[in-house]
Design a protein around this motif. Structure first.
Motif, short mmCIF file in Angstrom:
data_model
loop_
_atom_site.label_atom_id
_atom_site.label_comp_id
_atom_site.label_asym_id
_atom_site.label_seq_id
_atom_site.Cartn_x
_atom_site.Cartn_y
_atom_site.Cartn_z
N VAL A 549 77.99 66.07 -34.76
CA VAL A 549 78.60 64.98 -33.99
C VAL A 549 77.54 64.23 -33.19
CG1 VAL A 549 80.16 64.45 -32.08
CG2 VAL A 549 80.87 66.08 -33.85
N VAL A 550 76.70 64.96 -32.47
CA VAL A 550 75.68 64.30 -31.65
C VAL A 550 74.70 63.53 -32.53
CG1 VAL A 550 73.83 64.65 -29.97
CG2 VAL A 550 75.90 66.04 -29.84
N GLY A 551 74.25 64.16 -33.61
CA GLY A 551 73.31 63.48 -34.50
C GLY A 551 73.89 62.23 -35.13
N ALA A 583 66.92 72.41 -30.68
CA ALA A 583 66.99 70.97 -30.91
C ALA A 583 65.91 70.51 -31.89
CB ALA A 583 66.85 70.22 -29.58
N ALA A 584 64.75 71.16 -31.84
CA ALA A 584 63.70 70.82 -32.80
C ALA A 584 64.10 71.25 -34.20
CB ALA A 584 62.39 71.50 -32.39
N LYS A 585 64.79 72.39 -34.31
CA LYS A 585 65.20 72.91 -35.62
C LYS A 585 66.27 72.02 -36.26
CE LYS A 585 65.80 77.29 -35.66
NZ LYS A 585 66.42 78.63 -35.45
N THR A 586 67.21 71.53 -35.45
CA THR A 586 68.31 70.72 -35.98
C THR A 586 67.98 69.23 -36.08
OG1 THR A 586 69.27 70.46 -33.76
CG2 THR A 586 70.03 72.33 -35.09
N GLY A 587 66.86 68.81 -35.49
CA GLY A 587 66.48 67.41 -35.51
C GLY A 587 67.01 66.60 -34.35
N LEU A 588 67.76 67.23 -33.44
CA LEU A 588 68.30 66.49 -32.30
C LEU A 588 67.21 66.06 -31.32
CD1 LEU A 588 71.63 68.32 -31.30
CD2 LEU A 588 71.33 66.17 -32.52
#
Length: 705
Positions: A549-551, A583-588
């Motif tokens: 959702v955030v991405g 956040a770094a892992k998910t790209g956020l």
């Protein structure tokens, strides 16, 4: 256009998709209108997002709804830009659905009781230095016995009761079409196939569920073996007689008797393991107290320049070990539930027997007296222990309900107190309350005594009692008292069952809180080691939804400002995903860094530090520095919130001693009076606090670099 993106993550409960974002957006617009009545049109939409990308491992996408609300500003003149605020909801309540109807509510209660095993496993693995190898062994053995033997043995007896219903249409006899051996073979085959099929389905994708179905399949094999050996010398020696003694009931009665005895032996072992958990924690307490004394002595003997530095394990609070209390709760609640279930089933069979015998008498007439219902005879012969256990379980239930009532009563009276101990005992803790832990542990010890009395107390007969003279003198009066008040106890238990039946929706909502917490701890594999990553399928799905959702909203809306609202369990979801490493892992992290304006994290009723950090520190370790930079963290809490209050990092020994007003925490903790755990998003006091010091504005001013 100046755009403000607002993400909202709901907490535990039975939310409907779109409900939370409606509450937040409506309250924000209403509060804004009280200050500045100028705002433009409001619109709503709904989209579906996929939890994960397409891959060979994820052939079929799992979709979830995302509700979006938009409101734009109405400028004073046409030369000014129109600002827009976009609200988007992270919805996950469907991953922990509420039961529908009384029957499913009872099943949900059963699942909840068994699900406590996940919390015990999570607690012991998140505190390895404090629990030790002994603690892990006892918890794993406890949950293994529960899921592989206790629950499947009860299921096997229930399946057996169902198969005995064949006696209504086809009398069971050694010379008829349906012999006892044939019945046992059919029952074993059905049980084995049910276990094999269910443990391999998509609905059985978690560790403890697989244990249950494998245990049931194993018991099915044992049932078939017992049926095939029933005529052998071994079968005769185990049963202690020959079929001539009891006629057509001999083999069935023998099988049920051995099964009930085995269940009693497993119960004693399980209760003993629960007792060993308590002993292990007490030994650990003594050891840590000695270590604390030695550390104080060393500190006194060292110079200031060579001060002893305490590490994370040494500084940890032993109160973090809740697995003995959780395991005791699982044991006590299962005992109450199973005893009440079997007694209730006996009463149902007893009533049904009267109806069956009435029809039999009408059909047989001169052929002789009506044949007794076989299932009722079995219950009368073998349900004594369940009836006796119900008495002790009822006493345990009184102790637990009395403790809950005491905590709730004093919580109301003492909610304004500033005393640290009183607040921890009565105000800040209703879930995982220390007094309730003690009540569950005391109740489990009471049940251990009760099981010993039932097995070795001679059923109130001094000549049959084998507990020793002193214990027999104590046990026999207890047995007589329970026998005297059995009718009253039964009426009380049936009354509780009736309340659950008639108020199933309310009970289901109450169970939702515990169910959502347990859903976050459901594990995929046993994993006896302390490697906890990638072992929580439900947690991974919930957190994947947050990232999606955030991405998606950041990519499509390109906002200048970002605010993330989270309540209750949602605060755990949000803070875990806003950690720098996650956040770094998910790209956020890369997407959030593009935001040029203000970034706010607003948590409400957050159990982040005083529940998850304290009891499950390895998986939920967090400090202020772990959260993405440039976020202003505001935490709104009620003083009588029993789930979440302040955000503090007192459990991090590398930080200085802190309190809720210490700016070193880096979190803006703000109390808003009283009101419990729900209703934050629409509370006037909450919004009054949010508007102070510009914590939240519906329309943020354009950012000037």
């Amino acid at each position: 256009m100046n755009k403000h993106l607002v993400i909202v993550v709901h907490g535990i409960g039975e939310q409907v998709a779109g409900e939370t974002v409606d509450e937040l957006s409506t309250a924000a617009i209403t509060r804004h209108a009280a200050i500045d009545p100028k705002h433009g049109k409001i619109s709503s939409s709904e989209i579906s997002l996929a939890e994960t990308d397409h891959s060979e491992e994820n052939c079929n996408l799992k979709l979830f709804p995302c509700h979006i609300r938009r409101v734009d500003s109405r400028p004073a003149d046409s030369t000014q830009d129109i600002d827009e605020t976009v609200f988007a909801e992270v919805y996950w309540a469907d991953l922990s659905p509420a039961p529908k109807g009384p029957i499913w509510t009872f099943i949900d209660l059963l699942r909840l009781i068994l699900g406590l095993g996940y919390l015990a496993l999570d607690n012991v693995h998140n505190n390895p230095a404090k629990a030790g190898r002994f603690g892990k062994l006892t918890v794993h053995a406890f949950t293994w016995l529960f899921y592989v033997l206790i629950a499947p043995l009860n299921a096997l007896l229930l399946i057996g009761a169902g198969f005995l219903l064949v006696d209504i249409v086809q009398p069971l006899s050694t010379t008829g079409k349906m012999t006892p051996q044939n019945l046992l073979v059919l029952m074993g085959a059905f049980t084995f196939l049910a276990g094999i099929v269910m443990q391999s389905t998509a609905y059985c994708s978690t560790y403890l569920l697989r244990l249950f179905w494998r245990g049931l399949a194993f018991l099915g094999v044992l049932t078939i073996i017992a049926a095939l050996l029933s005529n052998s010398a071994l079968g005769t020696s185990i049963c202690g007689g020959t079929p001539a003694g009891t006629g057509d009931l001999f083999y069935v009665s023998c099988f049920i008797s051995v099964t009930v005895q085995g269940l009693g032996a497993v119960w004693i072992t399980t209760i003993a393991l629960s007792f060993l958990m308590i002993v292990g924690v007490l030994i650990g307490f003594v050891q840590r107290f000695i270590n604390w004394l030695l550390m104080k002595i060393r500190q006194r003997n060292h110079s200031a320049g060579n001060a002893v530095v305490k590490d994370r394990a040494t500084g940890a609070n032993l109160r973090q070990l809740i697995y003995p209390g959780v395991s005791a709760a699982m044991l006590v609640l299962w005992m109450i539930f199973s005893s009440a279930f079997w007694v209730g089933l006996q009463k149902l069979v007893e009533q049904s027997t009267k109806t069956v015998m009435t029809f039999q008498a009408r059909d047989m007439e001169a052929a002789g007296p009506p044949r007794p219902f076989l299932l009722e005879r079995i219950f009368n012969d073998h349900l004594d222990q369940a009836l006796g256990t119900l008495g002790f379980a009822a006493i345990a239930l009184v102790v637990i309900l009395g403790t809950i009532g005491l905590v709730v009563f004093f919580r109301r009276i003492l909610r304004n107190t500033t005393g640290s101990l009183l607040r921890k005992l009565f105000v800040e803790r209703l879930i995982l309350n220390l007094l309730l832990d003690i009540a569950f542990i005391a109740s489990s010890l009471l049940l251990m005594l009760g099981v010993l009395i039932l097995l070795f107390g001679g059923a109130g007969d001094p000549a049959q009692c084998s507990l020793g003279a002193y214990l027999c003198d104590v046990a026999i009066p207890w047995t007589q008292v329970l026998d005297t008040y059995y009718g009253t106890i039964l009426m009380g238990v049936l009354g509780v069952a009736a309340l659950i039946y008639y108020f199933s929706e309310f009970v289901g909502s109450a169970l939702g809180i515990a169910r959502d917490i347990i859903a976050y701890s459901i594990r995929d594999r046993c994993n006896f080691t302390d490697t906890l990553e990638n072992n929580y399928p439900q947690r991974a799905r919930i957190e994947a939804r947050f990232s999606r959702v955030v991405g998606y909203m950041l990519e499509t809306e390109n906002p200048q400002h970002l605010t993330i609202f989270a309540h209750s369990q949602g605060t755990v979801v949000a803070t875990r995903n806003l950690r720098k490493d996650q956040a770094a892992k998910t790209g956020l992290m890369k997407k959030i860094k593009k935001i040029t304006g203000e970034k706010h994290l607003i948590t409400m009723g957050a159990p982040v530090t005083h529940i998850y950090l304290q009891y499950f520190s390895a998986s939920f370790w967090i400090t202020r520095a772990d959260i993405l930079p440039d976020f202003k963290w505001h935490n709104i809490y009620r003083k009588d919130d029993f789930v979440g209050t302040t955000i503090d990092f007192l459990h991090d020994p590398t930080l200085p001693d802190q309190n809720t007003n210490d700016p070193e925490t880096g979190v803006d903790n703000q109390p808003v009076g009283f009101g419990g755990h729900t209703g934050y998003f629409t509370d006037y006091l909450v919004w009054r606090q949010l508007l102070l010091k510009n914590r939240f504005r519906l329309f943020r001013k354009s950012h000037v670099p």
